[in-house]
Design a protein around this motif. Structure first.
Motif, short mmCIF file in Angstrom:
data_model
loop_
_atom_site.label_atom_id
_atom_site.label_comp_id
_atom_site.label_asym_id
_atom_site.label_seq_id
_atom_site.Cartn_x
_atom_site.Cartn_y
_atom_site.Cartn_z
N ARG A 6 -6.33 56.91 11.20
CA ARG A 6 -6.65 57.18 9.80
C ARG A 6 -5.89 56.21 8.92
O ARG A 6 -4.75 55.83 9.24
CB ARG A 6 -6.28 58.62 9.42
N PHE A 8 -4.92 55.04 4.70
CA PHE A 8 -4.85 55.50 3.31
C PHE A 8 -4.63 54.33 2.36
O PHE A 8 -4.16 53.26 2.75
CB PHE A 8 -3.71 56.52 3.15
N ALA A 9 -5.02 54.59 1.09
CA ALA A 9 -4.81 53.64 -0.01
C ALA A 9 -5.46 52.29 0.32
O ALA A 9 -6.61 52.27 0.75
CB ALA A 9 -3.32 53.53 -0.32
N ARG A 10 -4.74 51.18 0.12
CA ARG A 10 -5.43 49.90 0.31
C ARG A 10 -5.78 49.64 1.77
O ARG A 10 -6.72 48.87 2.05
CB ARG A 10 -4.65 48.74 -0.29
N ARG A 12 -7.08 51.93 3.64
CA ARG A 12 -8.38 52.61 3.76
C ARG A 12 -9.50 51.69 3.30
O ARG A 12 -10.59 51.68 3.88
CB ARG A 12 -8.38 53.90 2.93
N GLU A 13 -9.23 50.93 2.24
CA GLU A 13 -10.27 50.02 1.73
C GLU A 13 -10.59 48.93 2.75
O GLU A 13 -11.72 48.44 2.80
CB GLU A 13 -9.82 49.43 0.40
N MET A 60 2.45 56.99 11.19
CA MET A 60 2.74 58.32 11.74
C MET A 60 1.89 58.49 13.00
O MET A 60 0.74 58.04 13.04
CB MET A 60 2.32 59.43 10.78
N GLY A 63 1.68 63.33 13.22
CA GLY A 63 2.36 63.90 12.06
C GLY A 63 3.83 63.54 11.94
O GLY A 63 4.53 64.05 11.07
N ARG A 65 6.69 60.45 11.43
CA ARG A 65 6.89 59.06 11.02
C ARG A 65 7.63 58.30 12.12
O ARG A 65 8.59 58.82 12.70
CB ARG A 65 7.70 58.99 9.73
N VAL A 83 -1.75 57.52 11.89
CA VAL A 83 -1.98 57.32 10.45
C VAL A 83 -1.24 56.06 10.03
O VAL A 83 -0.05 55.90 10.33
CB VAL A 83 -1.46 58.52 9.62
N TYR A 85 -0.35 53.48 6.68
CA TYR A 85 -0.39 53.49 5.22
C TYR A 85 0.62 52.51 4.65
O TYR A 85 1.63 52.21 5.28
CB TYR A 85 -0.20 54.90 4.67
N PRO A 87 3.41 51.18 1.57
CA PRO A 87 4.51 51.87 0.88
C PRO A 87 3.98 52.83 -0.18
O PRO A 87 2.98 52.55 -0.85
CB PRO A 87 5.30 50.72 0.26
N VAL A 88 4.70 53.94 -0.34
CA VAL A 88 4.24 55.01 -1.23
C VAL A 88 4.59 54.68 -2.68
O VAL A 88 5.45 53.86 -2.97
CB VAL A 88 4.84 56.36 -0.82
N GLU B 44 -4.01 58.81 -4.80
CA GLU B 44 -4.51 59.23 -3.49
C GLU B 44 -3.33 59.79 -2.72
O GLU B 44 -2.20 59.30 -2.87
CB GLU B 44 -5.09 58.01 -2.76
N ILE B 115 1.92 59.42 -1.18
CA ILE B 115 1.06 59.43 -2.37
C ILE B 115 1.03 57.99 -2.87
O ILE B 115 2.06 57.32 -2.89
CB ILE B 115 1.62 60.35 -3.47
N TRP B 127 -3.73 48.24 -6.55
CA TRP B 127 -2.81 49.18 -5.90
C TRP B 127 -1.37 48.78 -6.20
O TRP B 127 -1.04 47.59 -6.21
CB TRP B 127 -2.99 49.17 -4.39
#
Lengths: 91, 129
Positions: A6, A8-10, A12-13, A60, A63, A65, A83, A85, A87-88, B44, B115, B127
């Protein structure tokens, strides 16, 4: 064996939200990510030119990290959910 | 209450619901979408993991600062300038631990909770990171 990656964010794009992949038994995480970019392209999103996973890529598995050291050595199992992703930036 | 949600947040209700007679202070942080030459920010989240992280942060803050209550709600989706992004309500016996605990919670959120935000300005979307 079958795993899910999975994103997320860029990420995912670039790769789509969910990818069901078939990889070799006991494939490593880097090998699974190489399979992902083989299918979807955007290798430079995740990998350095020398083939290492970029430092800022967060991962991850199940679940939990992974540290950068664990990320390089992680061996996946049937049904694992990975998963990835960037940086948050919440708050 | 700990939540990741698209809906707006009823801040007054959150404050009222968390109040206890043991509290001498409630510290409220409201994060909002600032006009940095943008129209909106799209948020997101990995909702399942983010919720778990927020619960762990709340438990950590409660233990570290002796807090009486912790509520954290973070929104997702497209939020125009001026909208509420995140609300943290901390209840404490005294103001010092309330302020410290609230700040500690926010810094932890920014540090590792999954997030992400994307600035939206006309046809441009960027982003963070």
């Amino acid at each position: 064996m079958n795993i899910t990656i999975r994103a997320f964010a860029r990420f995912r794009e670039d790769f789509g939200e969910r990818n069901e992949l078939t990889v070799e038994e006991a494939a490593t995480l880097p090998a699974a990510l190489r399979e992902l970019v083989a299918r979807k392209g955007h290798a430079d999103t995740l990998f350095e030119e020398d083939g290492g996973i970029k430092d800022f890529v967060l991962v991850m598995v199940g679940g939990r990290r992974l540290t950068p050291e664990e990320r390089a050595e992680c061996v996946l199992a049937e049904g694992d959910e990975v998963v990835i992703y960037p940086p948050v930036s919440g708050g | 209450m700990i939540a990741i949600q698209e809906e707006d947040i009823d801040i007054a209700a959150l404050i009222a619901a968390s109040r206890r007679d043991s509290m001498g202070a409630q510290v409220v942080f409201v994060g909002t979408v600032r006009d940095d030459g943008i129209e909106a920010i799209e948020f997101e989240a990995h909702a399942e993991m983010a919720t778990k992280d927020l619960e762990e942060i709340a438990a950590g803050a409660t233990e570290t600062f002796g807090l009486h209550s912790v509520d954290i709600i973070h929104r997702t989706g497209l939020l125009p300038v001026g909208e509420t992004i995140v609300v943290i309500v901390v209840g404490a016996g005294h103001r010092a631990e309330g302020f410290e605990g609230c700040r500690w919670i926010l810094e932890r959120i920014k540090e590792f909770v999954p997030i992400w935000k994307k600035d939206i300005a006309g046809e441009t979307a960027r982003w963070h990171h």
